[in-house]
Motif scaffolding. Structure first.
Motif, mmCIF file in Angstrom:
data_model
loop_
_atom_site.group_PDB
_atom_site.id
_atom_site.type_symbol
_atom_site.label_atom_id
_atom_site.label_comp_id
_atom_site.label_asym_id
_atom_site.label_seq_id
_atom_site.Cartn_x
_atom_site.Cartn_y
_atom_site.Cartn_z
ATOM 1 N N THR A 1 60.137 14.156 69.501
ATOM 2 C CA THR A 1 61.236 15.463 68.360
ATOM 3 C C THR A 1 62.598 15.638 69.315
ATOM 4 O O THR A 1 63.067 14.739 68.478
ATOM 5 C CB THR A 1 60.451 16.338 68.378
ATOM 6 O OG1 THR A 1 59.333 16.827 68.150
ATOM 7 C CG2 THR A 1 61.378 17.660 67.431
ATOM 8 N N SER B 1 61.363 21.828 70.472
ATOM 9 C CA SER B 1 61.171 20.793 68.989
ATOM 10 C C SER B 1 62.628 20.800 68.087
ATOM 11 O O SER B 1 62.923 22.453 67.870
ATOM 12 C CB SER B 1 59.932 19.974 68.049
ATOM 13 O OG SER B 1 59.890 21.228 67.291
ATOM 14 N N TYR B 2 63.188 20.523 67.518
ATOM 15 C CA TYR B 2 64.084 21.405 66.493
ATOM 16 C C TYR B 2 63.507 22.189 65.834
ATOM 17 O O TYR B 2 64.161 23.033 64.640
ATOM 18 C CB TYR B 2 64.201 19.664 65.677
ATOM 19 C CG TYR B 2 65.375 20.349 64.622
ATOM 20 C CD1 TYR B 2 66.592 20.664 65.274
ATOM 21 C CD2 TYR B 2 65.353 20.194 62.914
ATOM 22 C CE1 TYR B 2 67.924 19.922 64.520
ATOM 23 C CE2 TYR B 2 66.370 20.746 62.513
ATOM 24 C CZ TYR B 2 67.556 20.607 63.088
ATOM 25 O OH TYR B 2 69.347 20.886 62.030
ATOM 26 N N ASP B 3 61.824 22.408 65.239
ATOM 27 C CA ASP B 3 61.691 23.423 64.122
ATOM 28 C C ASP B 3 60.436 24.188 64.584
ATOM 29 O O ASP B 3 60.627 24.646 64.318
ATOM 30 C CB ASP B 3 60.607 22.337 63.365
ATOM 31 C CG ASP B 3 61.952 21.442 62.359
ATOM 32 O OD1 ASP B 3 62.464 21.268 61.818
ATOM 33 O OD2 ASP B 3 60.832 20.620 62.079
ATOM 34 N N SER B 4 60.933 24.201 66.442
ATOM 35 C CA SER B 4 59.929 25.191 66.866
ATOM 36 C C SER B 4 61.273 25.913 67.961
ATOM 37 O O SER B 4 61.125 25.254 69.510
ATOM 38 C CB SER B 4 58.785 24.931 67.705
ATOM 39 O OG SER B 4 58.012 25.891 68.403
ATOM 40 N N GLY C 1 61.727 29.074 64.851
ATOM 41 C CA GLY C 1 60.853 28.130 63.704
ATOM 42 C C GLY C 1 62.637 27.239 63.658
ATOM 43 O O GLY C 1 63.157 27.241 65.497
ATOM 44 N N SER C 2 62.896 26.616 63.026
ATOM 45 C CA SER C 2 64.023 25.992 62.903
ATOM 46 C C SER C 2 65.485 26.690 63.337
ATOM 47 O O SER C 2 65.455 27.693 62.924
ATOM 48 C CB SER C 2 64.193 25.200 62.271
ATOM 49 O OG SER C 2 64.583 26.040 60.907
ATOM 50 N N SER C 3 66.953 25.609 63.027
ATOM 51 C CA SER C 3 68.090 27.051 63.194
ATOM 52 C C SER C 3 68.120 26.886 61.561
ATOM 53 O O SER C 3 69.531 27.715 61.044
ATOM 54 C CB SER C 3 69.391 26.265 64.137
ATOM 55 O OG SER C 3 69.349 24.633 63.220
ATOM 56 N N GLU C 4 67.270 26.340 60.951
ATOM 57 C CA GLU C 4 67.538 26.787 59.212
ATOM 58 C C GLU C 4 67.881 28.493 58.377
ATOM 59 O O GLU C 4 67.155 29.018 59.477
ATOM 60 C CB GLU C 4 67.392 25.868 58.466
ATOM 61 C CG GLU C 4 67.334 24.400 58.866
ATOM 62 C CD GLU C 4 66.483 22.642 57.865
ATOM 63 O OE1 GLU C 4 65.938 23.543 57.106
ATOM 64 O OE2 GLU C 4 67.183 22.112 58.366
ATOM 65 N N SER D 1 59.710 32.973 61.348
ATOM 66 C CA SER D 1 59.885 31.335 61.205
ATOM 67 C C SER D 1 60.022 30.749 59.557
ATOM 68 O O SER D 1 60.102 30.316 59.320
ATOM 69 C CB SER D 1 58.896 30.726 61.737
ATOM 70 O OG SER D 1 57.997 30.523 61.386
#
Length: 258
Positions: free
Chosen positions: A168, A203-206, A220-223, A248
């Motif tokens: 990732t 990771s980007y999503d964690s 979770g992700s930054s979104e 998340s």
């Protein structure tokens, strides 16, 4: 006899005064005079701005510094005393300062007539600190790594990149992961941010947070940062004794432990 004398006198006056001047000739003379005045004025202005000893740099004032010193900023600006104020390239001075002093986020360079240059500095503020071999790299809100210090600043959470060699990280790049962590820090509600100690990026999503007292938050992700902040605030109020919070999926937040 009297009439003849009057006629002769009129002829003499006409000969002495010459033919009447044409309006065109008069306008031409006026234009020449105006042109000469403009040339003289312009030449004087150019000399005043560039050649005279009056409008030259005698001082460089610096404001807005916190970590940086005024002497550091003056040296990096490279403004020579005695330089005509008009000839200074303010954009070049700004670019030079930001290149030589990465801690500077922005700087306003202004002329202070008749003898001064003003440098109004805005420094980058660290929101994360990345440790590496006893040194600490400061990271700002945009994910920019701008300075290395020997001791971490107080109140700034540590950043841990546990998935640095993962697929990732290779895919997204370390810089992008750091930028994601910086966005998370800005989205965390203020009541929680005060207790934040570590931001861990697997990771980007964690991305997860470690709070004081051993509490953790799975972000979770930054979104969807705003929605996650609202969900986390509600969870913390509803389950004040919980040890783990998971936002998340902000539409389905959860808490556990006591």
């Amino acid at each position: 006899m009297a009439g003849q004398m009057t006629a002769e006198r009129g002829e003499r006056q006409q000969l002495e005064s010459g033919p009447p001047r044409s309006p065109r000739v008069h306008r031409r003379r006026m234009l020449i005079i105006l042109f000469l005045a403009v040339v003289l004025t312009g030449g004087g202005s150019i000399w005043l701005l560039y050649g005279s000893p009056w409008l030259r740099v005698e001082r460089v004032s610096v404001t807005g510094t916190d970590v940086l010193t005024r002497a550091q900023v003056r040296e990096a600006a490279g403004v020579r005393l005695g330089t005509p104020l008009i000839s200074l390239d303010t954009d070049a001075i700004e670019a030079r300062l930001r290149r030589k002093l990465p801690r500077i986020d922005s700087v306003d360079v202004s002329r202070s007539w008749p003898h001064g240059i003003g440098l109004k500095v805005t420094e980058r503020t660290p929101v994360l600190i990345l440790g590496d071999g006893g040194k600490f790299t400061e990271v700002d809100r945009e994910g920019v790594r701008f300075a290395t210090v020997s001791a971490p600043p107080k109140g700034v959470p540590a950043l841990e990149l546990t998935g640095e060699r993962s697929a990732t990280t290779t895919r997204f790049g370390t810089g992008r992961l750091i930028g994601a962590a910086a966005r998370v820090v800005q989205d965390v509600p203020a009541a929680v941010a005060r207790d934040m100690r570590t931001v861990t990026v697997r990771s980007y999503d964690s991305i997860s947070l470690e709070l004081s007292g051993g509490r953790t938050v799975e972000w979770g992700s930054s979104e969807k940062g705003r929605a996650k902040a609202v969900a986390l605030s509600a969870l913390v109020k509803a389950a004040s004794g919980a040890r783990h919070f998971d936002v998340s999926v902000p539409s389905a937040p959860a808490s556990s432990g006591s």
